[in-house]
Design a protein around this motif. Structure first.
Motif, PDB file in Angstrom:
ATOM      1  N   SER A 204       0.837  -1.196   0.000  1.00 29.14           N
ATOM      2  CA  SER A 204       0.000   0.000   0.000  1.00 29.14           C
ATOM      3  C   SER A 204       0.873   1.247   0.000  1.00 29.14           C
ATOM      4  N   LEU A 205       0.589   2.168  -0.891  1.00 24.43           N
ATOM      5  CA  LEU A 205       1.311   3.430  -0.981  1.00 24.43           C
ATOM      6  C   LEU A 205       0.335   4.596  -0.807  1.00 24.43           C
ATOM      7  N   GLN A 206       0.842   5.702  -0.283  1.00 24.41           N
ATOM      8  CA  GLN A 206       0.051   6.914  -0.140  1.00 24.41           C
ATOM      9  C   GLN A 206       0.722   8.041  -0.916  1.00 24.41           C
ATOM     10  N   VAL A 207      -0.097   8.839  -1.595  1.00 26.82           N
ATOM     11  CA  VAL A 207       0.408   9.999  -2.331  1.00 26.82           C
ATOM     12  C   VAL A 207      -0.033  11.241  -1.566  1.00 26.82           C
ATOM     13  N   GLN A 208       0.929  12.030  -1.107  1.00 24.71           N
ATOM     14  CA  GLN A 208       0.646  13.166  -0.238  1.00 24.71           C
ATOM     15  C   GLN A 208       0.955  14.477  -0.963  1.00 24.71           C
ATOM     16  N   LEU A 209      -0.067  15.310  -1.076  1.00 25.39           N
ATOM     17  CA  LEU A 209       0.089  16.629  -1.666  1.00 25.39           C
ATOM     18  C   LEU A 209       0.334  17.663  -0.569  1.00 25.39           C
ATOM     19  N   VAL A 210       0.725  18.857  -0.964  1.00 22.21           N
ATOM     20  CA  VAL A 210       0.883  19.939  -0.003  1.00 22.21           C
ATOM     21  C   VAL A 210      -0.494  20.288   0.567  1.00 22.21           C
ATOM     22  N   GLY A 211      -0.600  20.400   1.872  1.00 22.39           N
ATOM     23  CA  GLY A 211      -1.881  20.634   2.519  1.00 22.39           C
ATOM     24  C   GLY A 211      -2.306  22.090   2.459  1.00 22.39           C
ATOM     25  N   CYS A 212      -3.494  22.343   2.973  1.00 24.62           N
ATOM     26  CA  CYS A 212      -4.008  23.706   3.014  1.00 24.62           C
ATOM     27  C   CYS A 212      -4.514  24.002   4.421  1.00 24.62           C
ATOM     28  N   GLU A 213      -4.742  25.251   4.708  1.00 20.31           N
ATOM     29  CA  GLU A 213      -5.246  25.666   6.010  1.00 20.31           C
ATOM     30  C   GLU A 213      -6.666  26.197   5.862  1.00 20.31           C
ATOM     31  N   LEU A 214      -7.542  25.790   6.809  1.00 19.89           N
ATOM     32  CA  LEU A 214      -8.927  26.263   6.838  1.00 19.89           C
ATOM     33  C   LEU A 214      -9.231  26.813   8.219  1.00 19.89           C
ATOM     34  N   ASP A 215     -10.034  27.890   8.259  1.00 16.82           N
ATOM     35  CA  ASP A 215     -10.489  28.341   9.569  1.00 16.82           C
ATOM     36  C   ASP A 215     -11.583  27.398  10.051  1.00 16.82           C
ATOM     37  N   LEU A 216     -11.856  27.389  11.331  1.00 22.97           N
ATOM     38  CA  LEU A 216     -12.789  26.435  11.932  1.00 22.97           C
ATOM     39  C   LEU A 216     -14.182  26.559  11.330  1.00 22.97           C
ATOM     40  N   GLY A 217     -14.612  27.781  11.041  1.00 22.64           N
ATOM     41  CA  GLY A 217     -15.940  27.958  10.472  1.00 22.64           C
ATOM     42  C   GLY A 217     -16.065  27.308   9.110  1.00 22.64           C
ATOM     43  N   SER A 218     -15.046  27.476   8.253  1.00 20.96           N
ATOM     44  CA  SER A 218     -15.076  26.864   6.924  1.00 20.96           C
ATOM     45  C   SER A 218     -15.047  25.346   7.035  1.00 20.96           C
ATOM     46  N   LEU A 219     -14.284  24.854   7.992  1.00 21.99           N
ATOM     47  CA  LEU A 219     -14.190  23.400   8.174  1.00 21.99           C
ATOM     48  C   LEU A 219     -15.539  22.811   8.566  1.00 21.99           C
ATOM     49  N   GLN A 220     -16.271  23.498   9.463  1.00 23.11           N
ATOM     50  CA  GLN A 220     -17.570  23.000   9.916  1.00 23.11           C
ATOM     51  C   GLN A 220     -18.627  23.062   8.819  1.00 23.11           C
ATOM     52  N   GLU A 221     -18.436  23.945   7.844  1.00 23.00           N
ATOM     53  CA  GLU A 221     -19.420  24.095   6.784  1.00 23.00           C
ATOM     54  C   GLU A 221     -19.139  23.213   5.576  1.00 23.00           C
ATOM     55  N   LEU A 222     -18.070  22.420   5.608  1.00 30.45           N
ATOM     56  CA  LEU A 222     -17.747  21.587   4.460  1.00 30.45           C
ATOM     57  C   LEU A 222     -18.850  20.576   4.193  1.00 30.45           C
ATOM     58  N   GLN A 223     -19.159  20.358   2.913  1.00 31.50           N
ATOM     59  CA  GLN A 223     -20.166  19.400   2.480  1.00 31.50           C
ATOM     60  C   GLN A 223     -19.543  18.474   1.441  1.00 31.50           C
ATOM     61  N   VAL A 224     -20.160  17.295   1.293  1.00 28.55           N
ATOM     62  CA  VAL A 224     -19.709  16.360   0.269  1.00 28.55           C
ATOM     63  C   VAL A 224     -19.860  17.031  -1.096  1.00 28.55           C
ATOM     64  N   GLY A 225     -18.808  17.002  -1.885  1.00 30.00           N
ATOM     65  CA  GLY A 225     -18.824  17.642  -3.198  1.00 30.00           C
ATOM     66  C   GLY A 225     -18.115  18.961  -3.234  1.00 30.00           C
ATOM     67  N   ASP A 226     -17.795  19.531  -2.077  1.00 34.35           N
ATOM     68  CA  ASP A 226     -17.054  20.782  -2.058  1.00 34.35           C
ATOM     69  C   ASP A 226     -15.647  20.562  -2.615  1.00 34.35           C
ATOM     70  N   VAL A 227     -15.101  21.583  -3.212  1.00 35.73           N
ATOM     71  CA  VAL A 227     -13.765  21.513  -3.799  1.00 35.73           C
ATOM     72  C   VAL A 227     -12.814  22.372  -2.967  1.00 35.73           C
ATOM     73  N   LEU A 228     -11.692  21.773  -2.560  1.00 33.47           N
ATOM     74  CA  LEU A 228     -10.654  22.488  -1.824  1.00 33.47           C
ATOM     75  C   LEU A 228      -9.480  22.762  -2.755  1.00 33.47           C
ATOM     76  N   ARG A 229      -9.052  23.988  -2.811  1.00 29.16           N
ATOM     77  CA  ARG A 229      -7.897  24.357  -3.626  1.00 29.16           C
ATOM     78  C   ARG A 229      -6.624  24.180  -2.795  1.00 29.16           C
ATOM     79  N   LEU A 230      -5.723  23.352  -3.290  1.00 29.00           N
ATOM     80  CA  LEU A 230      -4.468  23.083  -2.588  1.00 29.00           C
ATOM     81  C   LEU A 230      -3.343  23.880  -3.239  1.00 29.00           C
ATOM     82  N   PRO A 231      -2.456  24.442  -2.424  1.00 31.58           N
ATOM     83  CA  PRO A 231      -1.324  25.208  -2.965  1.00 31.58           C
ATOM     84  C   PRO A 231      -0.207  24.306  -3.462  1.00 31.58           C
ATOM     85  N   HIS A 232      -0.560  23.327  -4.273  1.00 33.96           N
ATOM     86  CA  HIS A 232       0.433  22.366  -4.768  1.00 33.96           C
ATOM     87  C   HIS A 232       0.622  22.595  -6.267  1.00 33.96           C
ATOM     88  N   PRO A 233       1.723  23.168  -6.687  1.00 33.12           N
ATOM     89  CA  PRO A 233       1.944  23.403  -8.124  1.00 33.12           C
ATOM     90  C   PRO A 233       2.093  22.086  -8.877  1.00 33.12           C
TER      91      PRO A 233
END
Length: 270
Positions: A204-233
């Protein structure tokens, strides 16, 4: 071969005098040994009229199975080479013979004779003899991986465990016409290359991208289907990790035959 001495004086290789044989047993050998133990105990069960099931199984002995147990040493060819653990044997036999009357004084002599006959039949199959002294525990080296030690587990009318040194098992195999346990280089069956031996193992292998930061309010409002933009070029490789979290490769995301894929590179970025 001389051992290589490192800068700190440690020797990563041991000399030939420290070599030990590696032993293993085929499934047929362990099954045959289990059947022999079963036959000896079944004849004892029938001779004494002990009702109930009685089964035996042989597996490779491990150090973990020996912790916290009292073992009675048994001799083979004059040396201690087997250990028996059956603390409740007399009580179980007494119940099987006399039921609620198992505590009667007359019962103790019969139970003692019955138990002694059972161990005598079992010892006869394995060429074992009682050793003087109280108890002892097999050493770690006696049950080390590839030592060839075997654990026999008996359940049913009586519960018991018996650890056999490889010499005992090898002697029994020889008496029944089984081949020797050890395999040496140059035998009729050549060793397989390491790449071939592990070719079918899944990893088993894992592919790890550069993570992102979210404030607590945005994290609590996440829904299935939401798109997160990662700062990974896209030009930067992702990390490819193994199951322990160690970095193995870098990797570029892509597609292959219509599926998501990762192209591996040797040098992952920091």
């Amino acid at each position: 071969m001389e051992a290589i001495v490192t800068q700190d004086g440690a020797r990563p290789w041991r000399g030939a005098a420290a070599a030990v044989p590696l032993r293993c047993w085929e499934a047929g050998q362990l099954a045959g040994l289990s059947d022999a133990v079963q036959a000896a105990l079944s004849s004892w069960q029938q001779a004494w009229g002990l009702a109930g099931s009685l089964t035996s199984a042989c597996t490779v002995a491990t150090a973990a199975s020996l912790v916290g147990q009292d073992w009675t040493p048994l001799r083979f060819s004059g040396e201690i080479a087997a250990w028996l653990h059956a603390p409740k044997a007399a009580a179980m036999v007494a119940t099987a013979l006399f039921g609620d009357l198992s505590s009667a004084a007359v019962a103790s002599e019969v139970v003692e004779a019955c138990v002694a006959d059972g161990w005598k039949r079992l010892a006869g199959v394995l060429q074992l003899a009682a050793a003087p002294g109280s108890t002892s525990v097999p050493a770690s080296a006696d049950v080390a991986p590839w030592s060839g030690a075997v654990e026999v587990v008996v359940t049913g009318v009586v519960d018991a465990r018996l650890v056999l040194a490889p010499e005992v098992v090898e002697a029994w195999c020889a008496s029944r016409g089984f081949a020797r346990s050890t395999t040496r280089a140059g035998a009729s069956q050549p060793l397989a290359a390491a790449s071939d031996a592990v070719a079918q193992q899944m990893v088993s292998l894992q592919v790890q991208l550069v993570g992102c930061e979210l404030d607590l309010g945005s994290l609590q409002e996440l829904q299935v289907g939401d798109v997160l933009r990662l700062p990974h070029p896209l030009e930067a490789p992702a990390r490819v990790l193994d199951g322990t979290g160690a970095t193995l490769f870098g990797g570029y995301l892509g597609r292959h035959l219509g599926q998501l894929a990762v192209e591996l590179v040797k040098n992952p970025s920091p």
